[in-house]
Design a protein around this motif. Structure first.
Motif, PDB file in Angstrom:
ATOM      1  N   ARG A  24       0.822  -1.190   0.000  1.00 54.93           N
ATOM      2  CA  ARG A  24       0.000   0.000   0.000  1.00 54.93           C
ATOM      3  C   ARG A  24       0.859   1.243   0.000  1.00 54.93           C
ATOM      4  O   ARG A  24       2.025   1.209   0.330  1.00 54.93           O
ATOM      5  CB  ARG A  24      -0.958  -0.020   1.170  1.00 54.93           C
ATOM      6  CG  ARG A  24      -0.270  -0.136   2.489  1.00 54.93           C
ATOM      7  CD  ARG A  24      -1.269  -0.355   3.579  1.00 54.93           C
ATOM      8  NE  ARG A  24      -0.517  -0.679   4.768  1.00 54.93           N
ATOM      9  CZ  ARG A  24      -0.887  -0.374   5.975  1.00 54.93           C
ATOM     10  NH1 ARG A  24      -2.020   0.223   6.172  1.00 54.93           N
ATOM     11  NH2 ARG A  24      -0.155  -0.696   7.002  1.00 54.93           N
ATOM     12  N   PRO A  31      -3.994   9.551  -2.303  1.00 55.17           N
ATOM     13  CA  PRO A  31      -4.814   8.358  -2.532  1.00 55.17           C
ATOM     14  C   PRO A  31      -4.763   7.875  -3.976  1.00 55.17           C
ATOM     15  O   PRO A  31      -4.789   6.692  -4.234  1.00 55.17           O
ATOM     16  CB  PRO A  31      -6.226   8.809  -2.138  1.00 55.17           C
ATOM     17  CG  PRO A  31      -5.997   9.915  -1.161  1.00 55.17           C
ATOM     18  CD  PRO A  31      -4.736  10.600  -1.609  1.00 55.17           C
ATOM     19  N   GLN A  34      -1.996   5.272  -4.703  1.00 56.10           N
ATOM     20  CA  GLN A  34      -1.928   4.042  -3.929  1.00 56.10           C
ATOM     21  C   GLN A  34      -1.317   2.914  -4.751  1.00 56.10           C
ATOM     22  O   GLN A  34      -1.637   2.748  -5.922  1.00 56.10           O
ATOM     23  CB  GLN A  34      -3.319   3.614  -3.457  1.00 56.10           C
ATOM     24  CG  GLN A  34      -3.785   4.392  -2.272  1.00 56.10           C
ATOM     25  CD  GLN A  34      -5.066   3.824  -1.712  1.00 56.10           C
ATOM     26  OE1 GLN A  34      -5.764   3.059  -2.355  1.00 56.10           O
ATOM     27  NE2 GLN A  34      -5.377   4.203  -0.490  1.00 56.10           N
ATOM     28  N   THR A  36      -0.675  -1.087  -5.565  1.00 55.03           N
ATOM     29  CA  THR A  36      -1.523  -2.270  -5.549  1.00 55.03           C
ATOM     30  C   THR A  36      -0.643  -3.505  -5.431  1.00 55.03           C
ATOM     31  O   THR A  36       0.553  -3.448  -5.651  1.00 55.03           O
ATOM     32  CB  THR A  36      -2.377  -2.385  -6.835  1.00 55.03           C
ATOM     33  OG1 THR A  36      -1.500  -2.493  -7.956  1.00 55.03           O
ATOM     34  CG2 THR A  36      -3.302  -1.196  -6.991  1.00 55.03           C
ATOM     35  N   SER A 141      -5.046  -5.934  -6.568  1.00 60.48           N
ATOM     36  CA  SER A 141      -5.846  -5.348  -5.505  1.00 60.48           C
ATOM     37  C   SER A 141      -6.401  -3.997  -5.933  1.00 60.48           C
ATOM     38  O   SER A 141      -5.769  -3.257  -6.671  1.00 60.48           O
ATOM     39  CB  SER A 141      -5.028  -5.205  -4.232  1.00 60.48           C
ATOM     40  OG  SER A 141      -3.948  -4.326  -4.441  1.00 60.48           O
ATOM     41  N   VAL A 142      -7.581  -3.710  -5.465  1.00 56.77           N
ATOM     42  CA  VAL A 142      -8.206  -2.417  -5.671  1.00 56.77           C
ATOM     43  C   VAL A 142      -7.991  -1.580  -4.420  1.00 56.77           C
ATOM     44  O   VAL A 142      -7.644  -0.407  -4.483  1.00 56.77           O
ATOM     45  CB  VAL A 142      -9.723  -2.569  -5.980  1.00 56.77           C
ATOM     46  CG1 VAL A 142     -10.403  -1.216  -6.061  1.00 56.77           C
ATOM     47  CG2 VAL A 142      -9.917  -3.362  -7.262  1.00 56.77           C
ATOM     48  N   THR A 143      -8.166  -2.215  -3.273  1.00 59.73           N
ATOM     49  CA  THR A 143      -7.924  -1.589  -1.991  1.00 59.73           C
ATOM     50  C   THR A 143      -7.572  -2.674  -0.994  1.00 59.73           C
ATOM     51  O   THR A 143      -7.984  -3.820  -1.160  1.00 59.73           O
ATOM     52  CB  THR A 143      -9.152  -0.775  -1.523  1.00 59.73           C
ATOM     53  OG1 THR A 143      -8.841  -0.126  -0.287  1.00 59.73           O
ATOM     54  CG2 THR A 143     -10.371  -1.639  -1.354  1.00 59.73           C
ATOM     55  N   MET A 144      -6.764  -2.319   0.002  1.00 63.49           N
ATOM     56  CA  MET A 144      -6.381  -3.282   1.029  1.00 63.49           C
ATOM     57  C   MET A 144      -6.401  -2.594   2.384  1.00 63.49           C
ATOM     58  O   MET A 144      -5.965  -1.451   2.497  1.00 63.49           O
ATOM     59  CB  MET A 144      -4.985  -3.836   0.762  1.00 63.49           C
ATOM     60  CG  MET A 144      -4.897  -4.691  -0.482  1.00 63.49           C
ATOM     61  SD  MET A 144      -3.251  -5.346  -0.758  1.00 63.49           S
ATOM     62  CE  MET A 144      -3.174  -6.590   0.513  1.00 63.49           C
ATOM     63  N   THR A 145      -6.867  -3.294   3.391  1.00 60.40           N
ATOM     64  CA  THR A 145      -6.828  -2.805   4.757  1.00 60.40           C
ATOM     65  C   THR A 145      -6.055  -3.811   5.582  1.00 60.40           C
ATOM     66  O   THR A 145      -6.361  -4.999   5.539  1.00 60.40           O
ATOM     67  CB  THR A 145      -8.265  -2.655   5.317  1.00 60.40           C
ATOM     68  OG1 THR A 145      -8.999  -1.783   4.471  1.00 60.40           O
ATOM     69  CG2 THR A 145      -8.240  -2.125   6.739  1.00 60.40           C
TER      70      THR A 145
END
Length: 146
Positions: A24, A31, A34, A36, A141-145
């Motif tokens: 990330r 943003p 970011q 991926t 990935s599009v988003t990761m937490t």
């Protein structure tokens, strides 16, 4: 834009325990910038009588993943709602890092290709434990937490 409070928490959060790689963006990056990850998965349907042996092969295998640039993490997942379904999931910094793995000596070792050249493999025949060939799936990935 992140609030300064949230931004400082994100910056202080541990990235990827045990790994120098992170997928990330840092809190300082916008943003839109970011990073991926690339995630490679194989879906396995294991014969019911072979499930324990299949798991043991993975638990006891000699892994060379940590030697590879761009490797982030690996997991063998057992499906909770579909009997005898497993997924091997490897996460990489990029698709290029994953390609590097698939073309490496370490990949050949991990998949028994070196043993085949020596006139046979000492590894258990995982293929015989399966109801069919594994089904590879690849994701960015599009988003990761974390």
């Amino acid at each position: 834009m992140l609030s300064s409070s949230l931004s400082s928490r994100v910056a202080a959060a541990p990235r990827n325990r045990g790994s120098k790689y992170a997928c990330r963006a840092s809190a300082a990056e916008a943003p839109a910038a970011q990073k991926t990850c690339f995630i490679a998965m194989n879906v396995f349907k294991v014969k019911p009588e072979c499930a324990e042996d299949f798991e043991n092969v993975w638990k006891n295998r000699e892994s060379h993943l940590k030697e590879m640039p761009g490797f982030v993490r690996f997991a063998l997942l057992k499906c909770s709602n579909v009997p005898n379904k497993y997924i091997s999931q490897s996460t990489w910094e990029s698709k290029e890092a994953f390609r590097g793995w698939t073309q490496s000596q370490q990949f050949s070792k991990a998949h028994g290709e070196a043993d085949k050249d020596k006139g046979g493999s000492k590894r258990p025949n995982v293929g015989a434990m399966l109801e069919g060939p594994p089904a590879p799936e690849f994701f960015s990935s599009v988003t990761m937490t974390e």
